[in-house]
Motif scaffolding. Sequence first.
Motif, PDB file in Angstrom:
ATOM      1  N   SER A 134       5.656   6.026  -1.876  1.00 45.34           N
ATOM      2  CA  SER A 134       6.052   4.749  -1.293  1.00 45.34           C
ATOM      3  C   SER A 134       5.314   4.496   0.005  1.00 45.34           C
ATOM      4  O   SER A 134       5.023   5.421   0.772  1.00 45.34           O
ATOM      5  CB  SER A 134       7.564   4.740  -1.016  1.00 45.34           C
ATOM      6  N   TYR A 181       5.029   3.938  -7.562  1.00 44.10           N
ATOM      7  CA  TYR A 181       4.619   3.532  -6.217  1.00 44.10           C
ATOM      8  C   TYR A 181       5.308   2.240  -5.829  1.00 44.10           C
ATOM      9  O   TYR A 181       5.313   1.263  -6.587  1.00 44.10           O
ATOM     10  CB  TYR A 181       3.105   3.349  -6.120  1.00 44.10           C
ATOM     11  N   ASP A 239      -1.307  -2.372  -0.448  1.00 38.87           N
ATOM     12  CA  ASP A 239      -0.628  -1.640  -1.523  1.00 38.87           C
ATOM     13  C   ASP A 239      -1.142  -2.034  -2.903  1.00 38.87           C
ATOM     14  O   ASP A 239      -0.916  -1.312  -3.881  1.00 38.87           O
ATOM     15  CB  ASP A 239       0.881  -1.878  -1.445  1.00 38.87           C
ATOM     16  N   GLU A 240      -1.830  -3.164  -2.975  1.00 43.91           N
ATOM     17  CA  GLU A 240      -2.360  -3.597  -4.267  1.00 43.91           C
ATOM     18  C   GLU A 240      -3.366  -2.588  -4.824  1.00 43.91           C
ATOM     19  O   GLU A 240      -3.480  -2.420  -6.042  1.00 43.91           O
ATOM     20  CB  GLU A 240      -2.993  -4.981  -4.143  1.00 43.91           C
ATOM     21  N   GLY A 275      -3.063   0.573  -4.613  1.00 40.72           N
ATOM     22  CA  GLY A 275      -2.224   1.574  -5.257  1.00 40.72           C
ATOM     23  C   GLY A 275      -1.694   1.109  -6.599  1.00 40.72           C
ATOM     24  O   GLY A 275      -1.675   1.869  -7.572  1.00 40.72           O
ATOM     25  N   PHE A 276      -1.269  -0.146  -6.656  1.00 39.24           N
ATOM     26  CA  PHE A 276      -0.758  -0.684  -7.918  1.00 39.24           C
ATOM     27  C   PHE A 276      -1.841  -0.659  -9.000  1.00 39.24           C
ATOM     28  O   PHE A 276      -1.590  -0.259 -10.141  1.00 39.24           O
ATOM     29  CB  PHE A 276      -0.268  -2.121  -7.721  1.00 39.24           C
ATOM     30  N   LEU A 314      -2.717   2.947 -10.380  1.00 39.50           N
ATOM     31  CA  LEU A 314      -1.754   3.602 -11.265  1.00 39.50           C
ATOM     32  C   LEU A 314      -1.545   2.865 -12.586  1.00 39.50           C
ATOM     33  O   LEU A 314      -0.837   3.361 -13.465  1.00 39.50           O
ATOM     34  CB  LEU A 314      -0.412   3.768 -10.554  1.00 39.50           C
ATOM     35  N   THR A 337       4.884   0.632 -11.064  1.00 37.53           N
ATOM     36  CA  THR A 337       4.466   0.032  -9.800  1.00 37.53           C
ATOM     37  C   THR A 337       5.414  -1.103  -9.449  1.00 37.53           C
ATOM     38  O   THR A 337       5.726  -1.951 -10.289  1.00 37.53           O
ATOM     39  CB  THR A 337       3.028  -0.486  -9.893  1.00 37.53           C
ATOM     40  N   LYS A 396       6.422  -4.059  -6.570  1.00 43.20           N
ATOM     41  CA  LYS A 396       6.152  -4.899  -5.403  1.00 43.20           C
ATOM     42  C   LYS A 396       7.475  -5.254  -4.732  1.00 43.20           C
ATOM     43  O   LYS A 396       8.431  -5.664  -5.396  1.00 43.20           O
ATOM     44  CB  LYS A 396       5.435  -6.177  -5.849  1.00 43.20           C
ATOM     45  N   ALA A 439       1.350  -5.347  -9.380  1.00 47.69           N
ATOM     46  CA  ALA A 439       2.447  -4.462  -9.769  1.00 47.69           C
ATOM     47  C   ALA A 439       3.110  -4.957 -11.046  1.00 47.69           C
ATOM     48  O   ALA A 439       3.177  -6.158 -11.314  1.00 47.69           O
ATOM     49  CB  ALA A 439       3.478  -4.369  -8.649  1.00 47.69           C
TER      50      ALA A 439
END
Length: 247
Positions: free
Chosen positions: A22, A194, A201-202, A204-205, A208, A214, A216, A224
């Motif tokens: 996170s 995540y 953070d996009e 990361g989305f 994965l 994922t 948001k 996400a």
Amino acid sequence: MTTALDQALDELAGRRPLLLASDYDGVLARLRDDPAAAVPEPGVGELLARLATVDGVTVALVSGRGVADLQATSGLTGPFRWVGSHGAEFDGPLTGDLAVRRDQLAAALAPLVEAVPGARLEQKPAGAAVHVRTVADRAAADQLLADVAAGPGADPALTAKPGKDVLELAVTDADKGSALLRLREELGAQGALYLGDDVTDEDGFRALAPDGVTIKVGDGDTAAAHRVPDLDGVRAVLERLAAALRA
């Protein structure tokens, strides 16, 4: 919580090894004008610690903050993995030429920030960030971010990471996506989740997808697969995971 997310969490809980990751600000702690005041929401630390004690489960905090800042501000303790500076702080602080470039960047940004009342320059372990959340003149705030992007930020050796009322410039090309992939590979994780709320953070989305869960947090376009409206929704996700994992 949607039925699709509830089902995804239930299925995820059966996988091992399992990575639960996170972002911090805006996900586990409310966004604050003073970043040092962004403490975790009540009960979040206890939930994360419970999840981290489950066999085969790794809990990771993946933040734009430096690791030392994240640990000090959050006060979180537990067998967590700490990834700072959008993945640049993974094996320790920057050294050598990268550290020199980071300091030169901060020096170049300082006069631009000082000229705008309410703006703040934050020196980070892998770069520097210009914050305009507390700038009353919103036109001046937008202009400052534009000037930073067109000036020091135009250096092709830097990586720009825009966010909510902030523009961060990093001297490495690490991002949250590469950090999550590295963690997943290192752990041999068969499942990954995540949670994130911001533009950074996009990465990361996307990293994965399509197998990771994922999520948001809040409004806005996203890569996400799922969404929760706010930090209460985050807590509901953590509680649902704890129940599914019998943590």
